[in-house]
Design a protein around this motif. Structure first.
Motif, PDB file in Angstrom:
ATOM      1  N   ASP A  87      63.158 -23.487 -74.860  1.00  0.00           N
ATOM      2  CA  ASP A  87      62.290 -24.036 -75.482  1.00  0.00           C
ATOM      3  C   ASP A  87      61.932 -25.618 -75.462  1.00  0.00           C
ATOM      4  O   ASP A  87      62.854 -25.922 -75.116  1.00  0.00           O
ATOM      5  CB  ASP A  87      62.242 -24.569 -77.359  1.00  0.00           C
ATOM      6  N   VAL A  88      60.642 -25.322 -75.388  1.00  0.00           N
ATOM      7  CA  VAL A  88      60.033 -27.118 -74.730  1.00  0.00           C
ATOM      8  C   VAL A  88      59.865 -27.888 -75.729  1.00  0.00           C
ATOM      9  O   VAL A  88      58.088 -27.121 -75.600  1.00  0.00           O
ATOM     10  CB  VAL A  88      59.579 -26.741 -73.257  1.00  0.00           C
ATOM     11  N   MET A  89      59.546 -29.167 -75.844  1.00  0.00           N
ATOM     12  CA  MET A  89      58.715 -29.820 -76.501  1.00  0.00           C
ATOM     13  C   MET A  89      58.034 -30.957 -75.550  1.00  0.00           C
ATOM     14  O   MET A  89      58.335 -31.334 -74.403  1.00  0.00           O
ATOM     15  CB  MET A  89      59.694 -30.703 -77.741  1.00  0.00           C
ATOM     16  N   VAL A  90      56.979 -31.006 -76.045  1.00  0.00           N
ATOM     17  CA  VAL A  90      56.297 -31.572 -74.484  1.00  0.00           C
ATOM     18  C   VAL A  90      55.424 -32.911 -75.295  1.00  0.00           C
ATOM     19  O   VAL A  90      54.411 -32.371 -76.399  1.00  0.00           O
ATOM     20  CB  VAL A  90      55.486 -30.825 -73.545  1.00  0.00           C
ATOM     21  N   GLY A  91      55.297 -33.957 -74.994  1.00  0.00           N
ATOM     22  CA  GLY A  91      54.566 -34.880 -75.430  1.00  0.00           C
ATOM     23  C   GLY A  91      53.568 -35.820 -74.708  1.00  0.00           C
ATOM     24  O   GLY A  91      54.580 -35.971 -72.952  1.00  0.00           O
ATOM     25  N   GLY A  92      52.614 -36.059 -74.664  1.00  0.00           N
ATOM     26  CA  GLY A  92      51.536 -36.963 -73.253  1.00  0.00           C
ATOM     27  C   GLY A  92      50.527 -36.734 -73.564  1.00  0.00           C
ATOM     28  O   GLY A  92      49.722 -36.257 -74.453  1.00  0.00           O
TER      29      GLY A  92
END
Length: 299
Positions: free
Chosen positions: A136-141
């Motif tokens: 699982d990957v969380m991504v902010g940007g």
């Protein structure tokens, strides 16, 4: 359409599987050399190239994935001698490490004028999932940067969750780890109390397993407690202390009280301070039991 060139720094427990999936799914991959040669040589055998230092890797890459211990290592990789930024070229950097949000925000702001975009892409699940490509990957940007990185992240993940602006994914990762590490500290204390009362881990498990308090993390933790499988959850206590310390720093900067978080951190500080830093999180159960004069494992 040709695929972008990917650089990967940190081919350890998690990183090797991630990089393996990237190269096997057709991305041109360059990895940074490491003192542990086995994963590097394995990836080279699968078609990856090797860079001499981060600057060399940046020159050969369009997108760089970093998967290292924490913020000091990320900062050194980017801004240190022969760091990524020293290549002086446009880059998209995906930081999969569990980093301190304040450091992530500072780095992103410093790098933007240099045409380097940093997004935070921390991970959840295990090295087994990294090998299987089911993290699982969380991504902010920035949304455009996230969209550009998305196909690369998909190479090693089963689920990607957008959290918002840069820094929010690393914050969410700390909260995720706080829940897991908090459970581990509670399990350890509960087992010690139970052992003092004559309740074995097997009896404890027979009540909890299959009930409302059961969960995948519980099952992984108890694979060590019941079966003595040291590799059930390969996450060190020193890393647990790092993550709970990052959470404490975040709470202090925000001026928020987090008494439970402080108590959880102290559990790991005690374990590390007594020489158990390289043990894995489920082994906290034995440490707490020993400190209380009881035993969990059968003789």
């Amino acid at each position: 359409m040709s695929k972008e060139r990917i650089g990967f720094i940190g081919v350890g427990l998690m990183g090797h599987g991630m990089a393996k999936n990237i190269v096997e799914k057709g991305w041109p991959l360059t990895v940074l050399g490491h003192r542990n040669r086995a994963p590097v040589e394995d990836l080279k055998a699968r078609g990856a190239a090797e860079a001499a230092n981060p600057r060399d890797l940046a020159e050969k890459s369009d997108i760089v994935v970093i998967c290292v211990t924490g913020s000091p290592q990320v900062e050194a990789t980017i801004n240190g001698q022969d760091g990524l930024a020293s290549a002086g070229k446009p880059l998209l950097i995906c930081d999969c490490s569990t980093s301190e949000p304040s450091s992530t925000l500072k780095l992103a702001a410093e790098l933007a004028p240099r045409n380097i975009t940093l997004i935070d892409t921390p991970l959840s699940r295990t090295p087994t999932d990294a090998e299987a490509g089911t993290l699982d990957v969380m991504v902010g940007g920035d949304p455009a940067a996230v969209d550009r990185a998305w196909p690369v992240l998909e190479a090693f993940s089963q689920r990607i969750i957008k959290t918002g602006p840069v820094g929010t994914a690393h914050t969410m990762k700390l909260l995720n780890n706080f829940l897991a590490l908090g459970y581990a500290a509670i399990y350890a204390e509960a087992l010690a109390l139970g052992a003092h009362a004559g309740l074995t881990p097997e009896v404890f498990d027979s009540v909890i397993r299959g009930g409302r308090m059961d969960c995948l993390f519980y099952q992984t933790f108890f694979k060590y407690v019941l079966e003595r499988d040291r590799d059930a959850h390969k996450f060190t206590l020193v890393n647990a202390l790092k993550d709970t310390t990052y959470l404490a720093s975040f709470a202090n900067a925000a001026g928020l009280a987090n008494p439970v978080g402080s108590a959880v951190r102290n559990s790991y500080a005690l374990a590390v301070g007594t020489g158990h830093g390289q043990d894995y999180v489920p082994m906290l159960s034995d440490i707490v039991a020993q400190m209380n004069g009881v035993k969990l494992a059968k003789d």
